[in-house]
Design a protein around this motif. Sequence first.
Motif, mmCIF file in Angstrom:
data_model
loop_
_atom_site.group_PDB
_atom_site.id
_atom_site.type_symbol
_atom_site.label_atom_id
_atom_site.label_comp_id
_atom_site.label_asym_id
_atom_site.label_seq_id
_atom_site.Cartn_x
_atom_site.Cartn_y
_atom_site.Cartn_z
ATOM 1 N N ILE A 46 -30.563 16.561 -5.981
ATOM 2 C CA ILE A 46 -29.230 17.108 -5.716
ATOM 3 C C ILE A 46 -29.378 18.446 -4.988
ATOM 4 C CG2 ILE A 46 -27.095 17.996 -6.744
ATOM 5 C CD1 ILE A 46 -27.497 16.106 -9.063
ATOM 6 N N PRO A 47 -28.672 18.668 -3.879
ATOM 7 C CA PRO A 47 -28.745 19.964 -3.188
ATOM 8 C C PRO A 47 -28.309 21.104 -4.108
ATOM 9 C CG PRO A 47 -27.612 18.327 -1.839
ATOM 10 C CD PRO A 47 -27.789 17.709 -3.187
ATOM 11 N N GLY A 48 -28.873 22.280 -3.879
ATOM 12 C CA GLY A 48 -28.546 23.412 -4.738
ATOM 13 C C GLY A 48 -28.497 24.731 -3.990
ATOM 14 N N ILE A 49 -27.751 25.686 -4.537
ATOM 15 C CA ILE A 49 -27.689 27.040 -3.977
ATOM 16 C C ILE A 49 -27.720 28.053 -5.114
ATOM 17 C CG2 ILE A 49 -26.524 26.565 -1.791
ATOM 18 C CD1 ILE A 49 -23.878 27.007 -3.068
ATOM 19 N N ARG A 50 -28.421 29.171 -4.871
ATOM 20 C CA ARG A 50 -28.482 30.261 -5.851
ATOM 21 C C ARG A 50 -27.668 31.427 -5.317
ATOM 22 N NH1 ARG A 50 -34.213 31.799 -8.181
ATOM 23 N NH2 ARG A 50 -34.624 32.310 -5.995
ATOM 24 N N VAL A 51 -26.728 31.919 -6.142
ATOM 25 C CA VAL A 51 -25.687 32.833 -5.680
ATOM 26 C C VAL A 51 -25.695 34.116 -6.511
ATOM 27 C CG1 VAL A 51 -23.200 33.028 -5.234
ATOM 28 C CG2 VAL A 51 -24.307 30.782 -5.139
ATOM 29 N N GLU A 106 -26.280 27.899 -8.937
ATOM 30 C CA GLU A 106 -26.726 28.824 -9.976
ATOM 31 C C GLU A 106 -26.126 30.189 -9.687
ATOM 32 O OE1 GLU A 106 -30.722 31.280 -11.408
ATOM 33 O OE2 GLU A 106 -30.956 29.466 -10.198
ATOM 34 N N LEU A 107 -25.325 30.694 -10.627
ATOM 35 C CA LEU A 107 -24.729 32.013 -10.482
ATOM 36 C C LEU A 107 -25.536 33.005 -11.315
ATOM 37 C CD1 LEU A 107 -20.914 31.152 -10.835
ATOM 38 C CD2 LEU A 107 -22.335 31.191 -8.771
ATOM 39 N N GLN A 108 -26.187 33.939 -10.648
ATOM 40 C CA GLN A 108 -26.975 34.947 -11.353
ATOM 41 C C GLN A 108 -26.043 36.066 -11.812
ATOM 42 O OE1 GLN A 108 -30.155 35.678 -8.380
ATOM 43 N NE2 GLN A 108 -31.520 34.678 -9.832
ATOM 44 N N THR A 109 -25.777 36.086 -13.106
ATOM 45 C CA THR A 109 -24.799 37.013 -13.653
ATOM 46 C C THR A 109 -25.363 37.702 -14.895
ATOM 47 O OG1 THR A 109 -22.489 37.181 -14.377
ATOM 48 C CG2 THR A 109 -23.675 35.170 -14.987
ATOM 49 N N TYR A 110 -24.504 38.342 -15.678
ATOM 50 C CA TYR A 110 -24.986 39.100 -16.835
ATOM 51 C C TYR A 110 -23.842 39.293 -17.819
ATOM 52 C CZ TYR A 110 -28.089 42.440 -19.198
ATOM 53 O OH TYR A 110 -28.928 43.065 -20.097
ATOM 54 N N ARG A 111 -24.119 39.085 -19.101
ATOM 55 C CA ARG A 111 -23.112 39.354 -20.122
ATOM 56 C C ARG A 111 -23.387 40.698 -20.779
ATOM 57 N NH1 ARG A 111 -25.967 38.180 -24.786
ATOM 58 N NH2 ARG A 111 -27.317 36.336 -24.773
ATOM 59 N N TYR A 112 -22.339 41.494 -20.951
ATOM 60 C CA TYR A 112 -22.502 42.820 -21.534
ATOM 61 C C TYR A 112 -22.590 42.772 -23.055
ATOM 62 C CZ TYR A 112 -21.229 44.718 -16.943
ATOM 63 O OH TYR A 112 -21.208 45.040 -15.614
ATOM 64 N N HIS A 113 -21.820 41.876 -23.675
ATOM 65 C CA HIS A 113 -21.890 41.727 -25.127
ATOM 66 C C HIS A 113 -23.054 40.805 -25.501
ATOM 67 C CE1 HIS A 113 -17.924 43.613 -25.702
ATOM 68 N NE2 HIS A 113 -18.249 43.659 -26.979
ATOM 69 N N GLY A 114 -23.266 40.643 -26.784
ATOM 70 C CA GLY A 114 -24.272 39.709 -27.257
ATOM 71 C C GLY A 114 -23.811 38.277 -27.030
ATOM 72 N N HIS A 115 -24.648 37.339 -27.453
ATOM 73 C CA HIS A 115 -24.311 35.922 -27.264
ATOM 74 C C HIS A 115 -22.972 35.591 -27.905
ATOM 75 C CE1 HIS A 115 -24.709 31.580 -27.057
ATOM 76 N NE2 HIS A 115 -24.496 31.532 -28.357
ATOM 77 N N PHE A 130 -16.778 41.551 5.167
ATOM 78 C CA PHE A 130 -17.889 42.153 4.449
ATOM 79 C C PHE A 130 -19.136 41.284 4.554
ATOM 80 C CE2 PHE A 130 -14.038 43.605 2.342
ATOM 81 C CZ PHE A 130 -14.241 44.987 2.302
ATOM 82 N N ASP A 131 -20.275 41.934 4.675
ATOM 83 C CA ASP A 131 -21.547 41.225 4.573
ATOM 84 C C ASP A 131 -21.804 40.900 3.112
ATOM 85 O OD1 ASP A 131 -22.057 41.437 7.312
ATOM 86 O OD2 ASP A 131 -23.029 43.389 7.079
ATOM 87 N N ILE A 132 -22.263 39.690 2.841
ATOM 88 C CA ILE A 132 -22.586 39.296 1.471
ATOM 89 C C ILE A 132 -24.018 38.793 1.417
ATOM 90 C CG2 ILE A 132 -20.232 38.765 0.754
ATOM 91 C CD1 ILE A 132 -20.726 35.850 1.392
ATOM 92 N N LYS A 133 -24.556 38.768 0.215
ATOM 93 C CA LYS A 133 -25.957 38.414 0.005
ATOM 94 C C LYS A 133 -26.217 36.954 0.393
ATOM 95 C CE LYS A 133 -29.551 38.511 -3.594
ATOM 96 N NZ LYS A 133 -29.804 38.801 -5.035
ATOM 97 N N LYS A 134 -27.340 36.729 1.055
ATOM 98 C CA LYS A 134 -27.720 35.376 1.438
ATOM 99 C C LYS A 134 -28.084 34.563 0.208
ATOM 100 C CE LYS A 134 -30.937 32.784 4.393
ATOM 101 N NZ LYS A 134 -32.083 32.877 5.338
ATOM 102 N N CYS A 135 -27.606 33.329 0.169
ATOM 103 C CA CYS A 135 -27.904 32.440 -0.948
ATOM 104 C C CYS A 135 -29.216 31.688 -0.694
ATOM 105 C CB CYS A 135 -26.781 31.425 -1.137
ATOM 106 S SG CYS A 135 -25.185 32.139 -1.569
ATOM 107 N N ASP A 136 -29.994 31.502 -1.739
ATOM 108 C CA ASP A 136 -31.156 30.619 -1.656
ATOM 109 C C ASP A 136 -30.657 29.179 -1.703
ATOM 110 O OD1 ASP A 136 -33.048 32.756 -1.737
ATOM 111 O OD2 ASP A 136 -32.692 32.922 -3.882
ATOM 112 N N VAL A 137 -31.275 28.304 -0.927
ATOM 113 C CA VAL A 137 -30.794 26.923 -0.862
ATOM 114 C C VAL A 137 -31.908 25.931 -1.169
ATOM 115 C CG1 VAL A 137 -28.997 27.494 0.809
ATOM 116 C CG2 VAL A 137 -31.223 26.730 1.632
#
Length: 393
Positions: A252-257, A286-295, A39-46
């Motif tokens: 420190i090296p980093g990646i956004r996923v 950095e994992l760009q995600t989302y929570r469905y419930h509140g904090h 599968f093709d997956i989204k390119k990460c920012d580095v």
Amino acid sequence: MQNMLTIISNVFRGAASKNGARAVVSTRSYADFTPQATFDIKKCDVHRLEQGPPLQAVLTREQGLKYYRTMQTMRRMELKADQLYKQKIIRGFCHLYDGQEACAVGIEGGITANDHLITAYRAHGYTFTRGVSVREILAELTGRRGGVAKGKGGSMHMYTKNFYGGNGIVGAQVPLGAGLALACQYQGNNQVCVTLYGDGAANQGQVFESFNMAALWKLPCIFICENNQYGMGTSVERASASTEYYRRGDYIPGIRVDGMDVLCVREATQFAADHCRSGKGPILMELQTYRYHGHSMSDPGVSYRTRDEIQEVRSKSDPISLLKDRMISNNMASVEELKVIDVEIRKEIEDAAQFATSDPEPPLDELCDHIFSSEAPIEVRGTNPWMKLKSRS
């Protein structure tokens, strides 16, 4: 998954039609399914890297079914915890993880069981992926003896082998994770430590102190910011001057996923683990995600964001739906097969909830037990009114 096709045949054979006739659903053999797909997956920012994780990921049918079952179990477990909390069976702090399942499952897919992991208080998902049963997790939430921490830890304090919590103090697990990575380096066991924190904790001073030491000593630490867009009730844009958390390590090296895609997270974690194991020092994700419930359960989660926003993420980026669609559209699984898994999961969750509401609470005379994991109970003066105190003079 053994005898899965027989189960499918038994469950779905013969749906009654209006005239009473039965339509037989044909049973497919394992040979009919695609065993593996790319599968093709989204390119990460580095950041400070010449190249990032690969742009394609290989998924086997076995892996896909495993990931689906794990994420769906986590989702159902959290929804059951929500229900038990509203029934006042679970009390106190409770931070749910639904919506972020691809992060935990993807990370586990990129490391080994011998590697170490520490996280913050939104810990139920990682407790499960680290090998603790739903039964033990729900029993811990209800404060029962059969809980993973004997009913004494609750939502924020769960532990097992190579998993160090579940920590209630914002950001405090990050220096602990750096310390675990130092132990890995000292012992020379080629292991890494995954240290997780949220976008809210990313502004804590101790996080940057940990970055500094990890970079100086080239510790095998993967610092992971689970950016679920909101720290308690405040959006990242209102809380952080820079929302590019993967660049926060500076040196420190980093990646956004894409944290909603289990394959993207898995490949990025594997890339980060290889970086650490090669002696190059720490790396930040950095994992760009989302929570469905509140904090937490005290937060309805809709005063600072709209219901439409939540629904849009659910409809377009849900991690379970994304994996399910990939597998079905590439002939790696059937709808009926996944429905059977769903039925099995619902039964597992209901059985676990029954145990969590019927198992006895820990007795008062065990209040001071388990202060140390590997020693007999000790007497702690003044902490237990049911303990007979002795003079040490």
